[in-house]
Design an enzyme around this catalytic site. Structure first.
Site, PDB file in Angstrom:
ATOM      1  N   ALA A  65       0.950  -1.294   0.026  1.00 34.94           N
ATOM      2  CA  ALA A  65       0.106  -0.102   0.032  1.00 34.94           C
ATOM      3  C   ALA A  65       0.800   1.100   0.089  1.00 34.94           C
ATOM      4  O   ALA A  65       2.122   1.142   0.580  1.00 34.94           O
ATOM      5  CB  ALA A  65      -0.837  -0.020   1.212  1.00 34.94           C
ATOM      6  N   GLY A 108       0.542  -4.757   1.009  1.00 29.72           N
ATOM      7  CA  GLY A 108      -0.519  -4.861   0.091  1.00 29.72           C
ATOM      8  C   GLY A 108      -0.406  -5.691  -1.345  1.00 29.72           C
ATOM      9  O   GLY A 108      -1.182  -5.983  -1.599  1.00 29.72           O
ATOM     10  N   GLU A 111      -0.687  -9.019  -0.471  1.00 29.11           N
ATOM     11  CA  GLU A 111      -2.138  -9.300  -0.149  1.00 29.11           C
ATOM     12  C   GLU A 111      -3.118  -9.402  -1.251  1.00 29.11           C
ATOM     13  O   GLU A 111      -3.929 -10.068  -1.509  1.00 29.11           O
ATOM     14  CB  GLU A 111      -2.598  -8.283   0.784  1.00 29.11           C
ATOM     15  CG  GLU A 111      -1.865  -8.323   2.356  1.00 29.11           C
ATOM     16  CD  GLU A 111      -2.005  -7.252   3.078  1.00 29.11           C
ATOM     17  OE1 GLU A 111      -1.738  -6.071   2.755  1.00 29.11           O
ATOM     18  OE2 GLU A 111      -2.655  -7.456   3.989  1.00 29.11           O
ATOM     19  N   GLU A 131       4.847  -5.037   7.121  1.00 30.33           N
ATOM     20  CA  GLU A 131       4.129  -3.594   7.875  1.00 30.33           C
ATOM     21  C   GLU A 131       4.788  -3.629   9.209  1.00 30.33           C
ATOM     22  O   GLU A 131       4.571  -2.527   9.784  1.00 30.33           O
ATOM     23  CB  GLU A 131       2.571  -4.151   7.929  1.00 30.33           C
ATOM     24  CG  GLU A 131       1.921  -4.082   6.696  1.00 30.33           C
ATOM     25  CD  GLU A 131       1.766  -5.302   5.684  1.00 30.33           C
ATOM     26  OE1 GLU A 131       2.759  -6.368   5.982  1.00 30.33           O
ATOM     27  OE2 GLU A 131       1.192  -5.364   4.837  1.00 30.33           O
TER      28      GLU A 131
END
Ligand code: CAA
Length: 257
Positions: A65, A108, A111, A131
């Protein structure tokens, strides 16, 4: 729609989405999500598309992300943001979707790859949930999808240490379906998607739906759901064609309904 952060094209019956933010290693910001949702909806509505491939660049599938976008968030912004529910919608796409991963698939990025139905990885692929190194934890399904895909031990290892896993380890763990040389990644993904798109689309979608039930229900309920879908498949013209072709010793010509 004019896409600025992804590239979208159709190659035969295969829809391609390529994340395209090279300067940010394909970090997933709101614009990327918005465009992926647009493209995914367009492929869902296009009767000529039988399978979808999601990919990035040689250097990065997606490095996570967008940290710069999230950095100023407080609780309210994080909680109220539609980011996670948008990704949930992306993950719920009904047509078969393959992730073709080269380079970094982190946070992300990992993911989103796990939201796809299966991952084909180039030898250069690196997966991780770093993260923890940013003072947070995975927020787009990583703790749940990875734990279901590869089990507790490796998921804890990756999420708690933030280390990366190379393509070989990812294949041994069951995170990725196949590993191929980098130069063959896109062709291999196209080939796999073409095979899927050549079958009956409703049969492929029902198989996907049944497999996904395995991850959110009991064995008894999952078997019941599979049995109902299996019986429903006998209402398809494609079932008549597929089984008829076998009996008549010819190649089936699926009409995708
Ligand atoms: N968000 C925003 N920008 C990113 C980014 C990200 N996730 N990852 C890389 N970039 C940017 C860098 O800031 C850099 O931009 P500038 O040139 O403007 O400085 C550019 O991409 C190139 O990156 P590097 O210079 O860092 O490249 P490198 O080869 O030295 O390192 C890397 C590559 C190891 C992938 C490193 O970029 C990195 O660690 N990236 C962050 C990985 C990460 O922590 N991902 C998790 C994000 S949080 C998340 O995803 C939360 C969630 O679950 C929802």
């Amino acid at each position: 729609m004019d896409y600025t952060s992804i590239k979208v094209e159709r190659r035969g019956r295969v829809g391609w989405m390529t994340i395209d933010r090279p300067k940010a290693l394909n970090a997933l910001n709101t614009q990327v999500l918005t465009e992926l949702l647009q493209a995914s909806d367009a492929f869902a509505a296009d009767a000529e598309v039988g399978a979808v491939v999601l990919t990035g660049s040689e250097r990065a599938f997606a490095a996570g992300a967008d940290i710069k976008e999230m950095q100023p968030f407080g609780f309210a912004e994080a909680y109220l943001s539609d980011f996670a529910s948008g990704w949930d919608r992306f993950a719920n796409a009904r047509k078969p979707m393959i992730a073709a991963v080269a380079g970094y698939a982190l946070g992300g990025g990992c993911e989103v790859a796990m939201m796809c139905d299966f991952i084909i990885a180039a030898e250069s692929a690196k997966f991780g949930q770093p993260e923890i190194t940013l003072g947070v934890l995975p927020g787009m399904g990583g703790t749940q999808r990875m734990a279901r895909a590869i089990g507790k031990a490796k998921t804890m290892d990756l999420c708690l240490t933030g280390r990366m896993m190379d393509a070989g380890e990812a294949e041994r763990s069951g995170l990725v379906a196949r590993v191929v040389p980098d130069a063959e990644l896109l062709a291999e993904a196209q080939k796999a998607a073409e095979i899927i798109a050549g079958f009956s689309l409703p049969a492929a979608m029902m198989a996907k739906e049944a497999i996904n039930r395995a991850f959110d229900t009991t064995l008894t309920e999952g078997l019941r759901a599979e049995r109902r879908l299996f019986a429903a498949a006998f209402s398809l013209e494609d079932q008549k064609e597929g089984m008829g072709a076998f009996v008549e010793k010819r190649k089936p010509n699926f009409r995708h309904r």
